[in-house]
Design a protein around this motif. Structure first.
Motif, PDB file in Angstrom:
ATOM      1  N   SER A   1       0.997  -1.094  -0.025  1.00  0.00           N
ATOM      2  CA  SER A   1      -0.020   0.006   0.004  1.00  0.00           C
ATOM      3  C   SER A   1       0.828   1.131  -0.032  1.00  0.00           C
ATOM      4  CB  SER A   1      -1.034   0.083   1.259  1.00  0.00           C
ATOM      5  OG  SER A   1      -0.367   0.250   2.443  1.00  0.00           O
ATOM      6  N   ILE A   2       0.243   2.433  -0.449  1.00  0.00           N
ATOM      7  CA  ILE A   2       0.893   3.453  -0.427  1.00  0.00           C
ATOM      8  C   ILE A   2       0.200   4.528   0.488  1.00  0.00           C
ATOM      9  CG2 ILE A   2       1.699   5.673  -1.953  1.00  0.00           C
ATOM     10  CD1 ILE A   2       2.197   3.671  -4.079  1.00  0.00           C
ATOM     11  N   ARG A   3       0.943   5.370   1.176  1.00  0.00           N
ATOM     12  CA  ARG A   3       0.405   6.247   2.250  1.00  0.00           C
ATOM     13  C   ARG A   3       1.060   7.378   2.282  1.00  0.00           C
ATOM     14  NH1 ARG A   3       3.022   6.740   6.893  1.00  0.00           N
ATOM     15  NH2 ARG A   3       4.099   4.845   7.596  1.00  0.00           N
ATOM     16  N   TYR A   4       0.662   8.503   3.026  1.00  0.00           N
ATOM     17  CA  TYR A   4       1.348   9.916   3.125  1.00  0.00           C
ATOM     18  C   TYR A   4       2.294   9.442   4.211  1.00  0.00           C
ATOM     19  CZ  TYR A   4      -0.914  13.037  -0.076  1.00  0.00           C
ATOM     20  OH  TYR A   4      -1.383  13.625  -1.032  1.00  0.00           O
ATOM     21  N   ALA A   5       3.394   9.895   4.306  1.00  0.00           N
ATOM     22  CA  ALA A   5       4.457   9.655   5.278  1.00  0.00           C
ATOM     23  C   ALA A   5       4.192  10.678   6.582  1.00  0.00           C
ATOM     24  CB  ALA A   5       5.835  10.183   4.915  1.00  0.00           C
ATOM     25  N   LEU A   6       4.540  10.356   7.709  1.00  0.00           N
ATOM     26  CA  LEU A   6       4.438  10.975   8.970  1.00  0.00           C
ATOM     27  C   LEU A   6       5.657  11.473   9.375  1.00  0.00           C
ATOM     28  CD1 LEU A   6       1.328   8.915  10.469  1.00  0.00           C
ATOM     29  CD2 LEU A   6       1.235  11.388   9.116  1.00  0.00           C
ATOM     30  N   PRO A   7       5.909  12.292  10.308  1.00  0.00           N
ATOM     31  CA  PRO A   7       7.345  12.724  10.704  1.00  0.00           C
ATOM     32  C   PRO A   7       7.982  11.642  11.539  1.00  0.00           C
ATOM     33  CG  PRO A   7       5.763  14.443  10.944  1.00  0.00           C
ATOM     34  CD  PRO A   7       4.861  13.553  10.426  1.00  0.00           C
ATOM     35  N   PRO A   8       6.930  10.600  12.274  1.00  0.00           N
ATOM     36  CA  PRO A   8       8.020   9.687  12.779  1.00  0.00           C
ATOM     37  C   PRO A   8       8.581   8.625  12.073  1.00  0.00           C
ATOM     38  CG  PRO A   8       5.728  10.015  13.677  1.00  0.00           C
ATOM     39  CD  PRO A   8       5.869  10.779  12.435  1.00  0.00           C
ATOM     40  N   ASP A   9       8.313   8.778  10.319  1.00  0.00           N
ATOM     41  CA  ASP A   9       8.988   7.879   9.438  1.00  0.00           C
ATOM     42  C   ASP A   9      10.451   8.044   8.990  1.00  0.00           C
ATOM     43  OD1 ASP A   9       5.668   7.409   7.914  1.00  0.00           O
ATOM     44  OD2 ASP A   9       6.825   6.152   9.303  1.00  0.00           O
ATOM     45  N   ALA A  10      10.875   9.164   9.525  1.00  0.00           N
ATOM     46  CA  ALA A  10      12.258   9.911   9.213  1.00  0.00           C
ATOM     47  C   ALA A  10      13.221   8.819   9.368  1.00  0.00           C
ATOM     48  CB  ALA A  10      12.327  11.229   9.946  1.00  0.00           C
ATOM     49  N   ASP A  11      13.331   8.128  10.242  1.00  0.00           N
ATOM     50  CA  ASP A  11      14.326   7.253  10.544  1.00  0.00           C
ATOM     51  C   ASP A  11      14.441   6.111   9.566  1.00  0.00           C
ATOM     52  OD1 ASP A  11      15.873   8.563  12.600  1.00  0.00           O
ATOM     53  OD2 ASP A  11      14.463   7.637  14.299  1.00  0.00           O
TER      54      ASP A  11
ATOM     55  N   CYS B   1      12.056   3.767 -19.436  1.00  0.00           N
ATOM     56  CA  CYS B   1      11.093   2.780 -19.533  1.00  0.00           C
ATOM     57  C   CYS B   1       9.702   3.333 -19.108  1.00  0.00           C
ATOM     58  CB  CYS B   1      11.277   1.600 -18.519  1.00  0.00           C
ATOM     59  SG  CYS B   1      10.694  -0.024 -19.001  1.00  0.00           S
ATOM     60  N   LEU B   2       9.601   4.373 -18.360  1.00  0.00           N
ATOM     61  CA  LEU B   2       8.413   4.890 -17.894  1.00  0.00           C
ATOM     62  C   LEU B   2       7.963   6.372 -18.843  1.00  0.00           C
ATOM     63  CD1 LEU B   2       8.661   4.786 -13.866  1.00  0.00           C
ATOM     64  CD2 LEU B   2       7.077   3.448 -15.471  1.00  0.00           C
TER      65      LEU B   2
ATOM     66  N   LEU C   1       6.174   6.638  -7.919  1.00  0.00           N
ATOM     67  CA  LEU C   1       6.280   7.561  -9.005  1.00  0.00           C
ATOM     68  C   LEU C   1       4.877   7.771  -9.484  1.00  0.00           C
ATOM     69  CD1 LEU C   1       8.189   9.536 -10.621  1.00  0.00           C
ATOM     70  CD2 LEU C   1       8.483   7.745 -12.025  1.00  0.00           C
ATOM     71  N   ARG C   2       3.990   7.031  -9.856  1.00  0.00           N
ATOM     72  CA  ARG C   2       2.633   7.398 -10.057  1.00  0.00           C
ATOM     73  C   ARG C   2       1.884   7.878  -9.056  1.00  0.00           C
ATOM     74  NH1 ARG C   2       1.709   2.242 -14.201  1.00  0.00           N
ATOM     75  NH2 ARG C   2       2.789   3.067 -16.038  1.00  0.00           N
ATOM     76  N   ALA C   3       2.092   7.591  -7.812  1.00  0.00           N
ATOM     77  CA  ALA C   3       1.352   8.305  -6.719  1.00  0.00           C
ATOM     78  C   ALA C   3       1.580   9.764  -6.658  1.00  0.00           C
ATOM     79  CB  ALA C   3       1.763   7.476  -5.233  1.00  0.00           C
ATOM     80  N   ALA C   4       2.717   9.894  -6.786  1.00  0.00           N
ATOM     81  CA  ALA C   4       3.451  11.525  -6.661  1.00  0.00           C
ATOM     82  C   ALA C   4       2.823  12.040  -7.886  1.00  0.00           C
ATOM     83  CB  ALA C   4       4.904  11.497  -6.527  1.00  0.00           C
ATOM     84  N   ALA C   5       2.852  11.759  -9.143  1.00  0.00           N
ATOM     85  CA  ALA C   5       2.190  12.222 -10.250  1.00  0.00           C
ATOM     86  C   ALA C   5       0.832  12.574 -10.188  1.00  0.00           C
ATOM     87  CB  ALA C   5       2.592  11.504 -11.483  1.00  0.00           C
TER      88      ALA C   5
ATOM     89  N   ALA D   1       1.199  11.343 -18.610  1.00  0.00           N
ATOM     90  CA  ALA D   1       1.640  10.282 -19.222  1.00  0.00           C
ATOM     91  C   ALA D   1       2.028   9.240 -18.128  1.00  0.00           C
ATOM     92  CB  ALA D   1       2.951  10.635 -19.826  1.00  0.00           C
ATOM     93  N   LEU D   2       2.240   9.757 -16.681  1.00  0.00           N
ATOM     94  CA  LEU D   2       2.584   8.909 -15.746  1.00  0.00           C
ATOM     95  C   LEU D   2       1.294   8.291 -14.977  1.00  0.00           C
ATOM     96  CD1 LEU D   2       5.771  10.671 -14.106  1.00  0.00           C
ATOM     97  CD2 LEU D   2       5.500   8.259 -15.231  1.00  0.00           C
ATOM     98  N   LEU D   3       0.066   8.997 -15.435  1.00  0.00           N
ATOM     99  CA  LEU D   3      -1.145   8.553 -14.509  1.00  0.00           C
ATOM    100  C   LEU D   3      -1.671   7.384 -15.322  1.00  0.00           C
ATOM    101  CD1 LEU D   3      -2.449  11.907 -14.130  1.00  0.00           C
ATOM    102  CD2 LEU D   3      -0.997  10.885 -12.628  1.00  0.00           C
TER     103      LEU D   3
END
Length: 161
Positions: free
Chosen positions: A2-12, A136-137, A104-108, A159-161
């Motif tokens: 799964s892909i989710r938004y990062a939260l500050p505790p994920d920094a390490d 390739c993409l 990359l597609r999620a960010a796009a 083109a990335l969506l």
């Protein structure tokens, strides 16, 4: 995965992934501690900015293990594009499984929803694997970003969506 938004505790964890993904490159001399400090600063700044002009997401396994990350936002004007991927990294033992593509597609998609129409990403010139991945993409080699970096672009982010 799964892909989710990062939260500050994920920094390490994000620092660990970044350092592992770039460890093979001789010029990568950022320590784990420096990388973690950079991620903390960036994630805290991002969480303070609403609406979010920057997007940071992580890819994780069903058990919650983070295996990749992407951070994107407005492009440096020298790149000549609306948006830029600031960081994209996948743990080496998970590369080649589609996780980088999904990130990359999620960010796009996030950037497109914010009205950005074009996208660029910097890459170490010696990073052949990443260069093949972007081509390739549909990424187009668009120029030099610094003495040791080049950049790829997607003139139409759709083109990335």
């Amino acid at each position: 995965m799964s892909i989710r938004y990062a939260l500050p505790p994920d920094a390490d964890v994000m620092a660990e992934i970044t350092c592992a993904a770039f460890a093979e490159f001789e010029d990568f001399d950022v320590t784990l501690e420096q990388s973690a400090a950079n991620w903390r600063r960036n994630l805290l700044r991002e969480s303070a900015e609403r609406p979010r002009p920057h997007h940071t997401r992580v890819a994780e396994l069903l058990d919650g293990t983070v295996i990749g990350l992407v951070m994107a936002g407005p492009a440096d004007p020298e790149l000549g594009h609306d948006a830029e991927i600031y960081a994209l990294a996948v743990r080496p033992d998970h590369q080649g499984r589609g996780d980088g593509r999904a990130l990359l597609r999620a960010a796009a998609a996030d950037l497109s929803a914010d009205g950005f129409g074009s996208l660029a990403i910097r890459v170490l010139a010696v990073n052949e694997r990443a260069r093949r991945f972007y081509v390739c993409l549909g990424g187009v080699l668009a120029g030099d970003a610094s003495p040791d970096e080049i950049f790829y672009s997607w003139p139409d982010i759709a083109a990335l969506l």
